[in-house]
Design a protein around this motif. Structure first.
Motif, PDB file in Angstrom:
ATOM      1  N   GLU A 169     -31.364  57.169  25.350  1.00  0.00           N
ATOM      2  CA  GLU A 169     -31.478  55.966  24.539  1.00  0.00           C
ATOM      3  C   GLU A 169     -30.839  56.163  23.154  1.00  0.00           C
ATOM      4  O   GLU A 169     -30.132  55.282  22.656  1.00  0.00           O
ATOM      5  CB  GLU A 169     -32.946  55.563  24.396  1.00  0.00           C
ATOM      6  CG  GLU A 169     -33.619  55.138  25.684  1.00  0.00           C
ATOM      7  CD  GLU A 169     -33.989  56.328  26.577  1.00  0.00           C
ATOM      8  OE1 GLU A 169     -34.240  56.092  27.783  1.00  0.00           O
ATOM      9  OE2 GLU A 169     -34.031  57.474  26.074  1.00  0.00           O
ATOM     10  N   HIS A 171     -28.557  58.384  22.378  1.00  0.00           N
ATOM     11  CA  HIS A 171     -27.120  58.567  22.553  1.00  0.00           C
ATOM     12  C   HIS A 171     -26.426  57.214  22.733  1.00  0.00           C
ATOM     13  O   HIS A 171     -25.368  56.961  22.148  1.00  0.00           O
ATOM     14  CB  HIS A 171     -26.852  59.470  23.759  1.00  0.00           C
ATOM     15  CG  HIS A 171     -25.425  59.915  23.861  1.00  0.00           C
ATOM     16  ND1 HIS A 171     -24.863  60.812  22.987  1.00  0.00           N
ATOM     17  CD2 HIS A 171     -24.431  59.559  24.725  1.00  0.00           C
ATOM     18  CE1 HIS A 171     -23.594  61.010  23.311  1.00  0.00           C
ATOM     19  NE2 HIS A 171     -23.300  60.251  24.353  1.00  0.00           N
ATOM     20  N   GLU A 172     -27.039  56.333  23.502  1.00  0.00           N
ATOM     21  CA  GLU A 172     -26.482  55.002  23.714  1.00  0.00           C
ATOM     22  C   GLU A 172     -26.403  54.229  22.403  1.00  0.00           C
ATOM     23  O   GLU A 172     -25.415  53.528  22.134  1.00  0.00           O
ATOM     24  CB  GLU A 172     -27.332  54.238  24.732  1.00  0.00           C
ATOM     25  CG  GLU A 172     -26.797  52.861  25.090  1.00  0.00           C
ATOM     26  CD  GLU A 172     -27.648  52.171  26.138  1.00  0.00           C
ATOM     27  OE1 GLU A 172     -27.600  50.924  26.200  1.00  0.00           O
ATOM     28  OE2 GLU A 172     -28.355  52.874  26.898  1.00  0.00           O
ATOM     29  N   SER A 337     -18.408  60.613  30.287  1.00  0.00           N
ATOM     30  CA  SER A 337     -19.781  60.249  29.975  1.00  0.00           C
ATOM     31  C   SER A 337     -20.749  61.141  30.715  1.00  0.00           C
ATOM     32  O   SER A 337     -20.592  61.417  31.910  1.00  0.00           O
ATOM     33  CB  SER A 337     -20.043  58.791  30.350  1.00  0.00           C
ATOM     34  OG  SER A 337     -21.373  58.426  30.022  1.00  0.00           O
ATOM     35  N   LYS A 339     -25.129  62.643  30.431  1.00  0.00           N
ATOM     36  CA  LYS A 339     -26.403  62.543  29.738  1.00  0.00           C
ATOM     37  C   LYS A 339     -26.483  63.634  28.699  1.00  0.00           C
ATOM     38  O   LYS A 339     -26.114  64.780  28.955  1.00  0.00           O
ATOM     39  CB  LYS A 339     -27.552  62.669  30.729  1.00  0.00           C
ATOM     40  CG  LYS A 339     -27.704  61.481  31.669  1.00  0.00           C
ATOM     41  CD  LYS A 339     -28.916  61.622  32.557  1.00  0.00           C
ATOM     42  CE  LYS A 339     -29.078  60.411  33.456  1.00  0.00           C
ATOM     43  NZ  LYS A 339     -30.296  60.525  34.317  1.00  0.00           N
TER      44      LYS A 339
END
Length: 340
Positions: A169, A171-172, A337, A339
């Motif tokens: 979250e 990182h987004e 991309s 995680k």
């Protein structure tokens, strides 16, 4: 001593909870030969109005990087508190001694502030300043904007910098803020995993984090300054702290890159560096990157340097003179991309 005593040791002349606009400083105690009970006055400004996020904006972490401090100074002067929804905390020349000396590191203790977080309230001047940011300001904040340039030693493609988030979250949110900035490229940089940077410390504290690299060479880039001015306003509008009309529409999202463990070309010789490619050139691992010339040894052949990663030339050393251990080139690789 508990870290929450930092504010007692480093008092500020502004009230961070007061509405309106305030410009002042926080005082870092500094006992020098010519001033036994003096302080280092680090400039700070607060613009607060109504409800909304608290955004901390930092410039001058390195004292030879100018686009960020100029941009923040303009916002401090120009923003009307009535146009703000939330709170803006500006620290435009955070490493005040380095800014005054136009140096990357502080002339007081020789420390690179961006490798000293979370700081030490009982440490040297640089460590005390970092502790104030980490212990006093970060707990107030929701977002941290850290404006850097290449400084005297590097020229870097003007770009937004993405700090790897500590959760998917976060990182987004970091990527979204970097996208809103509106630079042609955004680069994921973890500084080789070093946790002592301002952005890494802010991310650890749970803040949304965005950084920049705005050209370099120890000068002010016309194009990079224009991008920095637009980009900071874009991020503030993205966060809802200022109205949407403050933003400049972004035509397309940035190309995403990252710095891998093989991004840096490090020299092993003492000589003069000759680059082969301009910034932005696409290169391949193993390709000739540059040469080291030995000016006082005309009979000695140059030593070839080679890239260690595929991507684009993102950063290049400015001074021609090099010694073993200097970073001459940085390659940014297309981002895959993943995680955090």
């Amino acid at each position: 001593m508990e870290r929450n005593t930092t504010q007692q040791l480093t008092p500020a002349t502004v009230d961070f909870d007061k509405p309106g606009k305030q410009i002042g400083a926080f005082h870092v105690p500094f006992s020098a030969h010519d001033d036994a009970w003096g302080v280092v006055p680090v400039p700070v400004a607060v613009i607060s109005n109504g409800k909304g996020p608290t955004v901390i904006l930092e410039g001058g972490n390195h004292g030879d990087e100018y686009e960020g401090p100029i941009t923040l100074g303009e916002l401090i002067r120009d923003l009307d508190p009535a146009s703000v929804s939330g709170r803006l905390i500006f620290i435009p020349a955070i490493n005040q001694p380095a800014v005054m000396a136009a140096q990357r590191v502080s002339p007081i203790d020789g420390i690179n502030m961006n490798r000293t977080f979370p700081g030490d309230p009982l440490g040297t001047t640089t460590r005390q300043i970092a502790a104030f940011v980490n212990d006093v300001l970060f707990p107030m904040g929701d977002v941290f904007i850290d404006l850097h340039s290449g400084g005297s030693s590097l020229d870097i493609i003007p770009s937004a910098v993405i700090e790897p988030g500590k959760s998917p979250e976060q990182h987004e949110a970091n990527v979204a803020a970097a996208t809103a900035f509106g630079a042609p490229i955004a680069v994921v940089i973890d500084n080789r995993g070093d946790p002592r940077t301002a952005t890494a410390s802010a991310a650890l504290a749970g803040l949304t984090v965005i950084g920049t690299e705005m050209a370099g060479g120890g000068t002010v880039s016309i194009d990079a300054l224009a991008l920095c001015r637009r980009g900071v306003r874009n991020v503030l509008a993205h966060l809802g702290v200022v109205p949407r009309h403050f933003a400049t529409p972004v035509e397309k999202p940035p190309a995403l890159f990252e710095l891998t463990s093989r991004a840096h070309v490090i020299v092993e010789d003492d000589g003069v560096f000759e680059p082969i490619h301009r910034l932005g050139t696409e290169v391949r691992a193993g390709e000739l990157a540059g040469r080291i010339h030995f000016i006082t040894q005309p009979g000695r052949k140059p030593v070839d340097l080679h890239y260690r990663a595929d991507g684009i030339v993102y950063g290049r050393r400015q001074p021609g003179r090099v010694r073993p251990g200097n970073c001459c080139l940085v390659v940014a690789t297309p981002y895959e991309s993943k995680k955090p």
